[in-house]
Write a protein that holds these residues in place. Sequence first.
Motif, short mmCIF file in Angstrom:
data_model
loop_
_atom_site.label_atom_id
_atom_site.label_comp_id
_atom_site.label_asym_id
_atom_site.label_seq_id
_atom_site.Cartn_x
_atom_site.Cartn_y
_atom_site.Cartn_z
N THR A 63 0.84 -1.20 0.00
CA THR A 63 0.00 0.00 0.00
C THR A 63 0.87 1.25 0.00
O THR A 63 1.84 1.33 0.75
CB THR A 63 -0.90 0.00 1.25
N ASN A 64 0.55 2.22 -0.85
CA ASN A 64 1.24 3.51 -0.75
C ASN A 64 0.26 4.65 -0.96
O ASN A 64 -0.89 4.45 -1.35
CB ASN A 64 2.44 3.57 -1.70
N VAL A 65 0.75 5.86 -0.70
CA VAL A 65 -0.12 7.04 -0.72
C VAL A 65 -0.72 7.25 -2.11
O VAL A 65 -1.88 7.67 -2.24
CB VAL A 65 0.67 8.28 -0.23
N VAL A 66 0.06 6.93 -3.15
CA VAL A 66 -0.44 7.12 -4.52
C VAL A 66 -1.67 6.24 -4.79
O VAL A 66 -2.64 6.69 -5.39
CB VAL A 66 0.70 6.82 -5.54
N ASP A 67 -1.63 4.99 -4.29
CA ASP A 67 -2.80 4.10 -4.45
C ASP A 67 -4.03 4.68 -3.77
O ASP A 67 -5.14 4.60 -4.31
CB ASP A 67 -2.53 2.72 -3.81
N VAL A 68 -3.82 5.23 -2.57
CA VAL A 68 -4.95 5.80 -1.83
C VAL A 68 -5.50 7.00 -2.59
O VAL A 68 -6.73 7.14 -2.75
CB VAL A 68 -4.51 6.20 -0.40
N ALA A 69 -4.62 7.84 -3.11
CA ALA A 69 -5.05 9.01 -3.88
C ALA A 69 -5.83 8.58 -5.11
O ALA A 69 -6.92 9.10 -5.40
CB ALA A 69 -3.82 9.84 -4.29
N ARG A 70 -5.30 7.57 -5.81
CA ARG A 70 -5.97 7.10 -7.03
C ARG A 70 -7.37 6.58 -6.70
O ARG A 70 -8.34 6.92 -7.38
CB ARG A 70 -5.13 6.00 -7.68
N ALA A 71 -7.47 5.81 -5.61
CA ALA A 71 -8.77 5.25 -5.22
C ALA A 71 -9.77 6.36 -4.87
O ALA A 71 -10.98 6.20 -5.02
CB ALA A 71 -8.61 4.29 -4.06
N LEU A 72 -9.25 7.48 -4.40
CA LEU A 72 -10.11 8.61 -4.03
C LEU A 72 -10.33 9.55 -5.22
O LEU A 72 -11.11 10.51 -5.11
CB LEU A 72 -9.48 9.41 -2.89
N GLY A 73 -9.62 9.31 -6.32
CA GLY A 73 -9.73 10.19 -7.48
C GLY A 73 -9.19 11.58 -7.21
O GLY A 73 -9.76 12.58 -7.67
N MET A 74 -8.13 11.67 -6.42
CA MET A 74 -7.53 13.01 -6.16
C MET A 74 -6.01 12.91 -6.28
O MET A 74 -5.45 11.81 -6.38
CB MET A 74 -7.94 13.54 -4.79
N SER A 75 -5.34 14.05 -6.29
CA SER A 75 -3.88 14.06 -6.41
C SER A 75 -3.26 13.62 -5.09
O SER A 75 -3.84 13.85 -4.02
CB SER A 75 -3.39 15.45 -6.76
N HIS A 76 -2.09 12.99 -5.16
CA HIS A 76 -1.51 12.55 -3.88
C HIS A 76 -1.04 13.74 -3.05
O HIS A 76 -0.90 13.64 -1.85
CB HIS A 76 -0.41 11.50 -4.08
N GLY A 77 -0.83 14.89 -3.70
CA GLY A 77 -0.49 16.11 -2.96
C GLY A 77 -1.58 16.45 -1.95
O GLY A 77 -1.32 16.89 -0.83
N ASN A 78 -2.80 16.20 -2.36
CA ASN A 78 -3.96 16.42 -1.52
C ASN A 78 -3.91 15.58 -0.24
O ASN A 78 -4.28 16.03 0.85
CB ASN A 78 -5.21 16.01 -2.32
N ILE A 79 -3.47 14.32 -0.39
CA ILE A 79 -3.37 13.43 0.76
C ILE A 79 -2.22 13.87 1.65
O ILE A 79 -2.35 13.89 2.89
CB ILE A 79 -3.11 11.98 0.29
N TYR A 80 -1.10 14.24 1.02
CA TYR A 80 0.07 14.63 1.81
C TYR A 80 -0.23 15.85 2.68
O TYR A 80 0.43 16.04 3.70
CB TYR A 80 1.26 14.93 0.87
N ARG A 81 -1.20 16.66 2.30
CA ARG A 81 -1.57 17.80 3.15
C ARG A 81 -2.15 17.29 4.47
O ARG A 81 -2.04 17.95 5.50
CB ARG A 81 -2.57 18.71 2.45
N HIS A 82 -2.80 16.12 4.44
CA HIS A 82 -3.36 15.55 5.67
C HIS A 82 -2.37 14.61 6.37
O HIS A 82 -2.27 14.60 7.59
CB HIS A 82 -4.65 14.78 5.35
N PHE A 83 -1.66 13.82 5.56
CA PHE A 83 -0.72 12.84 6.11
C PHE A 83 0.61 12.95 5.37
O PHE A 83 0.68 12.60 4.18
CB PHE A 83 -1.29 11.42 5.97
N PRO A 84 1.64 13.46 6.03
CA PRO A 84 2.90 13.78 5.33
C PRO A 84 3.59 12.58 4.70
O PRO A 84 4.42 12.77 3.81
CB PRO A 84 3.77 14.42 6.42
N ASN A 85 3.28 11.35 5.14
CA ASN A 85 3.92 10.18 4.54
C ASN A 85 3.09 8.92 4.85
O ASN A 85 2.09 8.99 5.56
CB ASN A 85 5.36 10.03 5.04
N LYS A 86 3.55 7.82 4.31
CA LYS A 86 2.83 6.56 4.50
C LYS A 86 2.72 6.20 5.98
O LYS A 86 1.68 5.76 6.45
CB LYS A 86 3.53 5.43 3.74
#
Lengths: 207, 207
Positions: free
Chosen positions: B27-50
């Motif tokens: 599992t990585n942040v990019v997979d989570v972003a893809r599943a949510l249909g958003m950029s991984h930058g968006n996720i990193y704003r909430h969680f800085p890393n895996k």
Amino acid sequence: MPEETPLHERILDTTEQVLRRYGPEKTNVVDVARALGMSHGNIYRHFPNKKALLDAVSARWMHCFTESLSTIASDSKVAPAIRLRRWFDTLRETKRKKIQDDPEFFQMYHTIAKELHDVVTAHVAELLQQLETIIRDGIKAGDFHAKPGASSAAMAFLQTTFAFHHPALLVTRVPSDDEADTVFDLLLSGMIAGPVSKKLRPKVKKS
Amino acid sequence: MPEETPLHERILDTTEQVLRRYGPEKTNVVDVARALGMSHGNIYRHFPNKKALLDAVSARWMHCFTESLSTIASDSKVAPAIRLRRWFDTLRETKRKKIQDDPEFFQMYHTIAKELHDVVTAHVAELLQQLETIIRDGIKAGDFHAKPGASSAAMAFLQTTFAFHHPALLVTRVPSDDEADTVFDLLLSGMIAGPVSKKLRPKVKKS
């Protein structure tokens, strides 16, 4: 299975060395034979397959924990409370030594044992039998008031002390001697006092 | 870390789904972003890393065990012995449900948690705090005679009940309700009776 012989023991010693080098997955009977400089047919006469070899080497490993406990448990000249404490401390100390001397080896045996249900079941049965002997003597002497009986009290003692001897917990953390003192005192106190009267026992709806 | 927001929760929900599909390793942040249909930058704003993502999702998972326990522990209108029993039974029942409904998911969280020492430490501290509240109230009320105090009695209660709630043991075996009854009765009896007097306490040489 043939009687234990020097060769039988030598095969197990060599299996331990091979396990240490290659790990449980990659170890096979041919490696053990090669390390002993003999044909694998020779090994198969003692152990029909890899599982039998792992069973035997694990049973021997577990036996090193129970051997001294057996003498403690059956020493009827010693008061049951003292026997119980010695049993507990000896088991703790033997495990602690093994884990401190060679943590990877301890972890490896733990990994192997997870697959060997029969060996583990026999090991646990032996520990329970020892505890039952001590507790039954304690009940007979009027020292303990265990309910519903020595057998379930033995199981309760084993379960309540898992933090101090269960490999799945010890690989993460070995509790302190102070923690062992507190836990033992609590359990001994409960065994001396006997079951809580129905009036004091909390009634809780079972789900 | 930002306040919990619906997006924060959605990210954690999706992380659970991705974890379920790929396992913790892959599992990585990019997979989570893809599943949510958003950029991984968006996720990193909430969680800085895996690691931050796994920390948060594991803390939430553990929180589902402690949430209802907190209410039980602090309900000062209920007698401490009953609170202790409810706390024990609720923890057992919550764990049992989780493990029975989805054993692989339970095992997966157990595997993740082994690497997340801070999250586990905080979880254990929360459980200990709850037990300490109950036991302190019991000592104050004169129901319990725990020595050397509520804090080490809380630790002893947690340790002696590992068989019933520690994930490393539950993945192998969930003890029966009868075993829980016997163990709880033994512990409650010990806490009511208080420490064994020095005369009865076995003297054992420390190694």
